[in-house]
Design an enzyme around this catalytic site. Structure first.
Site, short mmCIF file in Angstrom:
data_model
loop_
_atom_site.label_atom_id
_atom_site.label_comp_id
_atom_site.label_asym_id
_atom_site.label_seq_id
_atom_site.Cartn_x
_atom_site.Cartn_y
_atom_site.Cartn_z
N SER A 249 0.83 -1.20 0.00
CA SER A 249 0.00 0.00 0.00
C SER A 249 0.87 1.25 0.00
O SER A 249 2.09 1.17 0.08
CB SER A 249 -0.92 0.00 1.21
OG SER A 249 -0.17 0.26 2.38
N LYS A 250 0.21 2.38 -0.10
CA LYS A 250 0.92 3.66 -0.21
C LYS A 250 2.00 3.85 0.85
O LYS A 250 3.07 4.36 0.57
CB LYS A 250 -0.08 4.81 -0.10
CG LYS A 250 -1.00 4.92 -1.30
CD LYS A 250 -0.35 5.74 -2.41
CE LYS A 250 -1.25 5.80 -3.64
NZ LYS A 250 -1.30 4.51 -4.36
N ARG A 251 1.70 3.42 2.06
CA ARG A 251 2.66 3.70 3.13
C ARG A 251 3.98 2.94 2.94
O ARG A 251 4.94 3.15 3.66
CB ARG A 251 2.04 3.37 4.50
CG ARG A 251 1.92 1.91 4.80
CD ARG A 251 1.05 1.62 6.01
NE ARG A 251 0.55 0.25 5.95
CZ ARG A 251 1.22 -0.79 6.42
NH1 ARG A 251 2.40 -0.63 6.99
NH2 ARG A 251 0.71 -2.00 6.33
N HIS A 252 4.01 2.01 1.98
CA HIS A 252 5.24 1.27 1.74
C HIS A 252 6.14 1.94 0.71
O HIS A 252 7.06 1.33 0.20
CB HIS A 252 4.90 -0.15 1.26
CG HIS A 252 4.19 -0.96 2.29
ND1 HIS A 252 2.89 -1.34 2.15
CD2 HIS A 252 4.60 -1.44 3.48
CE1 HIS A 252 2.52 -2.03 3.21
NE2 HIS A 252 3.54 -2.10 4.04
#
Length: 481
Positions: free
Chosen positions: A244-247
């Site tokens: 996801s984006k946070r990665h």
RNA sequence: GUCCCCAUCGACUAGCGGCCCAGGUCACGGCCCUUUCAAGGCCGAAACGGGGGUUCGAAUCCCCCUGGGGACGCCA
């Protein structure tokens, strides 16, 4: 019948690497079997769909070279088709109207979850009497359509990657196929599309394995034969969770913007979850020839950017320098090295020279473009530690002397420069290593870089002489000594 | 909670009963090369999650456990 496969993203976000790999596997399979690769947008969720995301997804696929043979189709434009097929099931008694409201259903679901039970539709409207139905209608309720599924038995999914997977029908319920507003639900639209589009192989992400028994039930209701199913493992982030984006970077475009080559991303993605012996590097042609669904590894794989970078560097080192040079132009602008007009005006031969000189030191096009700043412009940023360490008063004298020696070198080529420099050093009673780093810092501002003489050649006589002469000034500027 | 999937070095994987005291690649460490940094070459450390079976023999087959992931929507 020929192979027909499809990639069916929903336009709710950018194309991420997991989706790209699913698309790639479909595409490879189609190419290998001279089949047809179909693109279809599953856009029946009016709340979450964003039209502006369609073009970027198309562009991502084009960039990767995954061109579709048919489509793109849009489910939102096929609503009447789904309604027709649903009505057919209704008239055949294979589906029924359900007047329960979403609120009522949600309440039941929460109650089931609270009681640690599997939420399952209770069949409330399965056998409504005409009067009960009349009452719901008079209350103004709009019915949804549910599939009437067998009460017991098992559904078997034969999956090419996973083998035989059984589902107990007691786990399933009469699920909705048509919403009360007439839009189809995911599972229903998928089956109608896959049937009408003649899909022979459904190659999709693992997370859909649980949907497959439901879809098989719909195939059965239609009296249609099943396609071959292949559920490919998920692509996970470093911490083993869903990407996801946070990665950090997950979208195909982010990798493009970071200077990853499409052939590198394709090669890396193909090798993620699939292998062919010990081979790591594959041309697209080799991928097509060797790809097979049964060789796809069943377990989820972690996306490793470092290995991607290694693959990328491989392509940087082996691709045509002129072609790579052209790819550098947009990065020259993006990195604020020069204006668009200037970037356009750089001779392609110069860019190719930079490629040849730096490809072994660069993992990405960004790293390849970065040295152009001191190679092609007057902007040299001097690293303080480098200046401090190498531009000592003694070295500065040597470097300034070199400037005069090089001023007359003709032609101004790496080999002539090396010859002249070595001659100068010999006369000074010094070795190359006594001065090389000082010289490099004076010319480039940093301690790491390509061969000194090749670098000089690329920078050009005028700038080389000027920078060597200014070596002492640089020290003064920075340390006020 | 229920169901489903998965399980070899830190990561991607080879292995489909004996060739494996487990091979390759990335990353990591060392050495060589060298004007720096890389690249390259050589070397090294590093894994079959645990327990039961089956078998003359198991990383490979079966079962259980554990761990990870996914699904259970009038989302897709």
């Amino acid at each position: 019948m020929g192979v027909r496969v499809r990639f069916a993203p929903s336009p709710t976000g950018e194309l991420h690497v997991g989706g790209a790999r699913t698309a790639l596997f479909n595409w490879l399979f189609a190419r290998k079997h001279q089949g047809v690769f179909i693109l279809r947008f599953e856009d029946t969720d009016i709340e979450r769909n964003r039209l502006e995301l369609i073009e970027p997804i198309l562009e991502s696929l084009r960039w990767l070279g995954l061109l579709w043979d048919e489509g793109p189709y849009f489910q939102s434009q096929r609503l009447s088709l789904y309604q027709e097929w649903a009505k057919r099931l209704l008239s055949e008694g294979k589906a029924y109207k359900c007047y329960c409201t979403p609120e009522e259903l949600e309440k039941k679901r929460q109650a089931a979850l609270a009681a640690k039970q599997k939420p399952r539709y209770d069949g409330h409207c399965r056998a409504l009497t005409p009067s009960q139905e009349q009452r719901f209608i008079s209350e103004g309720r709009k019915p949804a359509l549910r599939l009437k599924i067998p009460q017991s038995g098992t559904i078997v999914v034969e999956d090419v990657i996973r083998g035989r997977v059984e589902f107990d029908l007691a786990e399933l319920d009469d699920f909705i196929i048509l919403r009360s507003d007439g839009r189809p639900t995911y599972n229903f639209a998928v089956v109608v599309d896959d049937v009408t589009m003649g899909i022979t192989h459904v190659i999709r992400a693992d997370e859909h394995l649980n949907n497959t028994p439901k879809q098989i039930l719909i195939y059965h209701a239609f009296g249609e034969g099943l396609p071959v199913f292949a559920h490919v493992p998920m692509v996970l982030a470093k911490d083993r969770s869903k990407l996801s984006k946070r990665h950090g970077a997950t979208a195909v475009f982010e990798f493009r913007d970071r200077g990853i080559l499409p052939e590198a991303l394709v090669n890396y993605l193909a090798r993620l979850g699939w292998s062919h012996g010990d081979q790591e590097i594959f041309t697209v042609q080799e991928l097509i020839e060797n790809f097979s669904l049964s060789a796809v590894h069943p377990s989820a794989a972690i996306f490793d950017e470092e290995k991607l970078c290694w693959v990328n560097q491989h392509y940087l080192k082996t691709s045509d320098p002129h072609g790579l040079g052209e790819l550098l132009r947009p990065f020259l602008v993006k990195l604020n090295i020069m204006s668009e007009a200037e970037a356009h005006a750089v001779p392609s031969g110069r860019l190719a020279q930079i490629v040849v000189l730096f490809r072994e030191r660069a993992k990405t096009l960004i790293e390849l473009a970065e040295p152009a700043r001191y190679l092609l412009t007057d902007t040299v940023s001097y690293e303080p530690e480098a200046v401090q360490k190498f531009l000592t008063p003694e070295k500065i004298e040597l470097v300034r002397g070199l400037a005069e020696a090089l001023a007359v070198v003709e032609p101004f080529t790496a080999s002539e420069l090396e010859r002249a420099t070595r001659a100068y050093l010999e006369q000074q009673g010094k070795a190359l290593k006594d001065m090389a780093q000082a010289c490099r810092v004076a010319l480039t501002g940093r301690t790491a870089g390509a061969g000194l003489f090749e670098t000089m050649e690329l920078i050009g006589r005028e700038r080389v002489i000027a920078r060597l002469r200014q070596a002492s000034a640089k020290r003064l500027e920075q340390f006020h000594v």
